[in-house]
Design a protein around this motif. Structure first.
Motif, PDB file in Angstrom:
ATOM      1  N   GLU A   1      -4.742   4.973  -9.034  1.00 51.13           N
ATOM      2  CA  GLU A   1      -5.342   4.597 -10.309  1.00 51.13           C
ATOM      3  C   GLU A   1      -4.926   3.195 -10.758  1.00 51.13           C
ATOM      4  OE1 GLU A   1      -4.614   7.493 -13.280  1.00 51.13           O
ATOM      5  OE2 GLU A   1      -5.682   9.100 -12.246  1.00 51.13           O
ATOM      6  N   GLU A   2      -3.695   2.817 -10.448  1.00 50.66           N
ATOM      7  CA  GLU A   2      -3.178   1.531 -10.909  1.00 50.66           C
ATOM      8  C   GLU A   2      -2.680   0.730  -9.706  1.00 50.66           C
ATOM      9  OE1 GLU A   2       0.226  -0.115 -14.056  1.00 50.66           O
ATOM     10  OE2 GLU A   2      -0.203   2.024 -13.874  1.00 50.66           O
ATOM     11  N   ASP A   3      -2.979  -0.572  -9.702  1.00 50.10           N
ATOM     12  CA  ASP A   3      -2.553  -1.420  -8.586  1.00 50.10           C
ATOM     13  C   ASP A   3      -1.037  -1.390  -8.436  1.00 50.10           C
ATOM     14  OD1 ASP A   3      -5.119  -2.133  -8.018  1.00 50.10           O
ATOM     15  OD2 ASP A   3      -5.089  -3.970  -9.202  1.00 50.10           O
TER      16      ASP A   3
ATOM     17  N   VAL B   1      13.214   8.313 -11.465  1.00 56.25           N
ATOM     18  CA  VAL B   1      12.727   9.472 -12.227  1.00 56.25           C
ATOM     19  C   VAL B   1      12.199  10.512 -11.247  1.00 56.25           C
ATOM     20  CG1 VAL B   1      12.168   8.130 -14.285  1.00 56.25           C
ATOM     21  CG2 VAL B   1      10.455   8.402 -12.499  1.00 56.25           C
ATOM     22  N   PRO B   2      12.157  11.776 -11.645  1.00 53.52           N
ATOM     23  CA  PRO B   2      11.598  12.805 -10.754  1.00 53.52           C
ATOM     24  C   PRO B   2      10.127  12.519 -10.437  1.00 53.52           C
ATOM     25  CG  PRO B   2      12.817  13.807 -12.568  1.00 53.52           C
ATOM     26  CD  PRO B   2      12.696  12.348 -12.890  1.00 53.52           C
ATOM     27  N   PHE B   3       9.729  12.798  -9.225  1.00 54.66           N
ATOM     28  CA  PHE B   3       8.341  12.572  -8.809  1.00 54.66           C
ATOM     29  C   PHE B   3       7.909  13.721  -7.918  1.00 54.66           C
ATOM     30  CE2 PHE B   3      10.980  10.757  -5.508  1.00 54.66           C
ATOM     31  CZ  PHE B   3      10.377  11.187  -4.348  1.00 54.66           C
ATOM     32  N   SER B   4       6.610  13.817  -7.708  1.00 55.00           N
ATOM     33  CA  SER B   4       6.067  14.814  -6.789  1.00 55.00           C
ATOM     34  C   SER B   4       4.860  14.216  -6.080  1.00 55.00           C
ATOM     35  CB  SER B   4       5.657  16.092  -7.531  1.00 55.00           C
ATOM     36  OG  SER B   4       4.445  15.883  -8.233  1.00 55.00           O
ATOM     37  N   LEU B   5       4.536  14.784  -4.936  1.00 56.89           N
ATOM     38  CA  LEU B   5       3.390  14.326  -4.150  1.00 56.89           C
ATOM     39  C   LEU B   5       2.166  15.210  -4.379  1.00 56.89           C
ATOM     40  CD1 LEU B   5       5.038  13.348  -0.733  1.00 56.89           C
ATOM     41  CD2 LEU B   5       4.647  11.949  -2.749  1.00 56.89           C
ATOM     42  N   ASP B   6       2.108  15.842  -5.555  1.00 59.93           N
ATOM     43  CA  ASP B   6       0.970  16.716  -5.866  1.00 59.93           C
ATOM     44  C   ASP B   6      -0.351  15.963  -5.817  1.00 59.93           C
ATOM     45  OD1 ASP B   6       2.728  18.764  -6.169  1.00 59.93           O
ATOM     46  OD2 ASP B   6       2.724  18.754  -8.357  1.00 59.93           O
ATOM     47  N   SER B   7      -0.357  14.711  -6.290  1.00 60.96           N
ATOM     48  CA  SER B   7      -1.605  13.942  -6.301  1.00 60.96           C
ATOM     49  C   SER B   7      -2.092  13.681  -4.876  1.00 60.96           C
ATOM     50  CB  SER B   7      -1.395  12.614  -7.042  1.00 60.96           C
ATOM     51  OG  SER B   7      -0.356  11.859  -6.428  1.00 60.96           O
TER      52      SER B   7
ATOM     53  N   TYR C   1      -8.889   0.550 -21.004  1.00 60.66           N
ATOM     54  CA  TYR C   1      -9.649  -0.037 -19.899  1.00 60.66           C
ATOM     55  C   TYR C   1      -9.481   0.792 -18.645  1.00 60.66           C
ATOM     56  CZ  TYR C   1     -11.198  -3.363 -16.378  1.00 60.66           C
ATOM     57  OH  TYR C   1     -11.843  -3.963 -15.337  1.00 60.66           O
ATOM     58  N   ASN C   2     -10.615   1.113 -18.016  1.00 57.33           N
ATOM     59  CA  ASN C   2     -10.604   1.869 -16.759  1.00 57.33           C
ATOM     60  C   ASN C   2     -10.748   0.879 -15.600  1.00 57.33           C
ATOM     61  OD1 ASN C   2     -10.923   3.570 -14.634  1.00 57.33           O
ATOM     62  ND2 ASN C   2     -12.499   4.848 -15.582  1.00 57.33           N
ATOM     63  N   TYR C   3      -9.865   1.013 -14.578  1.00 60.72           N
ATOM     64  CA  TYR C   3      -9.868   0.058 -13.475  1.00 60.72           C
ATOM     65  C   TYR C   3     -11.104   0.205 -12.589  1.00 60.72           C
ATOM     66  CZ  TYR C   3      -5.193  -1.445 -14.657  1.00 60.72           C
ATOM     67  OH  TYR C   3      -4.120  -1.984 -15.309  1.00 60.72           O
ATOM     68  N   ASP C   4     -11.870   1.283 -12.740  1.00 61.45           N
ATOM     69  CA  ASP C   4     -13.125   1.438 -11.995  1.00 61.45           C
ATOM     70  C   ASP C   4     -14.310   0.832 -12.727  1.00 61.45           C
ATOM     71  OD1 ASP C   4     -11.814   2.790  -9.990  1.00 61.45           O
ATOM     72  OD2 ASP C   4     -12.114   4.755 -10.909  1.00 61.45           O
ATOM     73  N   TYR C   5     -14.072   0.272 -13.917  1.00 64.54           N
ATOM     74  CA  TYR C   5     -15.187  -0.215 -14.741  1.00 64.54           C
ATOM     75  C   TYR C   5     -15.974  -1.306 -14.031  1.00 64.54           C
ATOM     76  CZ  TYR C   5     -17.671  -2.386 -18.611  1.00 64.54           C
ATOM     77  OH  TYR C   5     -18.642  -2.910 -19.412  1.00 64.54           O
ATOM     78  N   SER C   6     -15.283  -2.317 -13.471  1.00 62.26           N
ATOM     79  CA  SER C   6     -15.982  -3.438 -12.830  1.00 62.26           C
ATOM     80  C   SER C   6     -16.777  -2.978 -11.622  1.00 62.26           C
ATOM     81  CB  SER C   6     -14.970  -4.512 -12.426  1.00 62.26           C
ATOM     82  OG  SER C   6     -14.018  -3.963 -11.532  1.00 62.26           O
TER      83      SER C   6
ATOM     84  N   GLY D   1      10.661   4.189  -9.242  1.00 64.25           N
ATOM     85  CA  GLY D   1      10.709   5.571  -8.773  1.00 64.25           C
ATOM     86  C   GLY D   1       9.414   6.324  -8.979  1.00 64.25           C
ATOM     87  N   GLU D   2       8.717   6.033 -10.087  1.00 58.26           N
ATOM     88  CA  GLU D   2       7.486   6.770 -10.361  1.00 58.26           C
ATOM     89  C   GLU D   2       6.324   6.323  -9.484  1.00 58.26           C
ATOM     90  OE1 GLU D   2       7.608   3.250 -13.208  1.00 58.26           O
ATOM     91  OE2 GLU D   2       9.016   4.779 -12.485  1.00 58.26           O
ATOM     92  N   ARG D   3       6.478   5.217  -8.732  1.00 58.04           N
ATOM     93  CA  ARG D   3       5.395   4.728  -7.880  1.00 58.04           C
ATOM     94  C   ARG D   3       5.552   5.139  -6.421  1.00 58.04           C
ATOM     95  NH1 ARG D   3       2.192   0.957 -10.185  1.00 58.04           N
ATOM     96  NH2 ARG D   3       0.714   1.919  -8.734  1.00 58.04           N
ATOM     97  N   ILE D   4       6.601   5.886  -6.087  1.00 57.65           N
ATOM     98  CA  ILE D   4       6.787   6.334  -4.700  1.00 57.65           C
ATOM     99  C   ILE D   4       5.595   7.177  -4.217  1.00 57.65           C
ATOM    100  CG2 ILE D   4       8.209   7.822  -3.223  1.00 57.65           C
ATOM    101  CD1 ILE D   4      10.657   6.736  -4.690  1.00 57.65           C
ATOM    102  N   PRO D   5       5.048   8.102  -5.028  1.00 51.04           N
ATOM    103  CA  PRO D   5       3.839   8.813  -4.577  1.00 51.04           C
ATOM    104  C   PRO D   5       2.668   7.885  -4.289  1.00 51.04           C
ATOM    105  CG  PRO D   5       4.834   9.960  -6.429  1.00 51.04           C
ATOM    106  CD  PRO D   5       5.553   8.653  -6.310  1.00 51.04           C
ATOM    107  N   ASP D   6       2.564   6.762  -5.038  1.00 52.61           N
ATOM    108  CA  ASP D   6       1.476   5.813  -4.781  1.00 52.61           C
ATOM    109  C   ASP D   6       1.661   5.108  -3.439  1.00 52.61           C
ATOM    110  OD1 ASP D   6       0.337   6.489  -7.160  1.00 52.61           O
ATOM    111  OD2 ASP D   6       1.101   4.770  -8.280  1.00 52.61           O
ATOM    112  N   VAL D   7       2.911   4.846  -3.061  1.00 53.32           N
ATOM    113  CA  VAL D   7       3.167   4.258  -1.739  1.00 53.32           C
ATOM    114  C   VAL D   7       2.692   5.219  -0.648  1.00 53.32           C
ATOM    115  CG1 VAL D   7       4.956   3.471  -0.145  1.00 53.32           C
ATOM    116  CG2 VAL D   7       5.119   2.894  -2.564  1.00 53.32           C
TER     117      VAL D   7
END
Length: 341
Positions: A50-52, A94-100, A290-295, A34-40
């Motif tokens: 931010e995360e794969d 879980v509750p989510f929002s599309l603010d990002s 670890y930051n995923y932008d590091y590489s 549920g928390e990854r719906i905004p990422d979709v």
């Protein structure tokens, strides 16, 4: 809800009503957290996250043709709706929002004409950015405005088969007013079609809880709840088709149906632990996460340094071995003048 938390899967469904060919949704029953719906929503619009997201339901698609709009309708009070399209079970609703996603659009396309509309009619919660202020300035958002809008001549009451629903009941009117908002959004946007054809992406996020209130008032086995569910499905399908056509077939229309949202217990536990640590945030002197932008940043800096170093070496070598006789015409002109004198 405790049973859902222990099992890891909670009632809810994520459905894709309409989507363009450039967005590749796959047919399957893969659960989506549920928390990854905004990422979709972000990935379908071409934004980075931010995360794969290792979810098989969404393919790569066409990277050069991104949808011009994302429409996400959240329906509370029901586990699933019999809508047409791909549907996936929601894990941990879980509750989510599309603010990002809204912030990304507002940041990247601030000089253009994006439309960002986030609306929850029953809670009188509304958020508009960009050209949405001009397009939807006549949109009814408060409960009083919605009620008066329903009893106008051009409202959906004149064309909608109410069946067991009543015009005189507050709960029924709340449900119908949310359907009126869906109709008005498509109607107002049809008057500003140029905004649906520009180059900036648009975002619509709507939260409907009228069906949940009807279930509480009459019961989920009642005829009113069954009629309301069918009316809602028909209205959502019509709304999806209208928005899809207004954007020339280049829009994603999604529906999240959830019985009730759950607040995960892990978040509460984490916040208590953070509060108890106080000043000593990192007692073990651990490295930063670890930051995923590091590489990416590392490769950019590394190859830029190597390229600049090689450039300095080649330029220095050529300057050191330069023949002054071929350096400039000044020397030859000067010598000739001296000989002539």
């Amino acid at each position: 809800s405790s049973l859902c938390l222990f099992s890891g899967v909670c009632g809810g469904e994520f459905s894709i009503l309409r989507s363009p060919q450039s967005v590749a949704f796959r047919d399957g029953s893969w659960p989506i957290p549920g928390e990854r719906i905004p990422d979709v929503a972000a990935l379908t619009m071409g934004f980075s996250v931010e995360e794969d997201l290792p979810w098989p339901g969404l393919g790569v698609g066409d990277l050069f043709h991104r949808p011009q709009a994302t429409v996400l309708v959240t329906v509370k009070g029901v586990d699933k709706l019999p809508v047409k399209g791909f549907s996936y079970p929601i894990e941990n609703a879980v509750p989510f929002s599309l603010d990002s996603v809204a912030n990304a659009i507002h940041t990247l396309f601030s000089e253009e004409t994006p439309v960002v509309l986030q609306l929850a009619p029953s809670e009188e919660r509304v958020y508009m950015v960009g050209k949405a202020n001009a397009v939807f300035e006549d949109l009814s958002v408060t409960l009083r405005q919605l009620r008066s809008r329903l009893f106008q001549d051009s409202s959906i009451l004149s064309s909608l088969p109410l069946n067991s629903l009543s015009r005189n009941n507050e709960v029924d009117l709340l449900f119908l007013s949310e359907l009126q908002v869906l109709h008005d959004i498509a109607s107002l946007l049809s008057r500003h079609k140029h905004l649906a054809k520009d180059h900036s992406p648009d975002l619509y996020s709507l939260e409907l809880s009228g069906l949940e209130e009807i279930g509480k008032r009459y019961g989920e086995d009642s005829q009113q709840f069954k009629d309301a569910s069918q009316i809602l499905v028909d209205s959502l399908q019509k709304f999806a088709d209208e928005m899809f056509n207004l954007y020339g077939g280049n829009a994603v229309v999604e529906v999240v149906a959830v019985k009730e949202f759950n607040s995960p217990l892990s978040r509460k536990t984490r916040s208590i632990l953070q509060a108890s640590q106080g000043k000593n945030e990192n007692p073990y002197n651990l490295a930063y996460p670890y930051n995923y932008d590091y590489s990416v940043i590392f490769n950019i800096v590394l190859w830029m340094m190597i390229g600049l170093a090689l450039a300095v070496i080649v330029i220095s070598y050529n300057l050191w071995n330069m023949d002054p006789g071929y350096d400039s015409i000044i020397y030859r002109m000067t010598n000739q003048k001296i000989r002539m004198d």
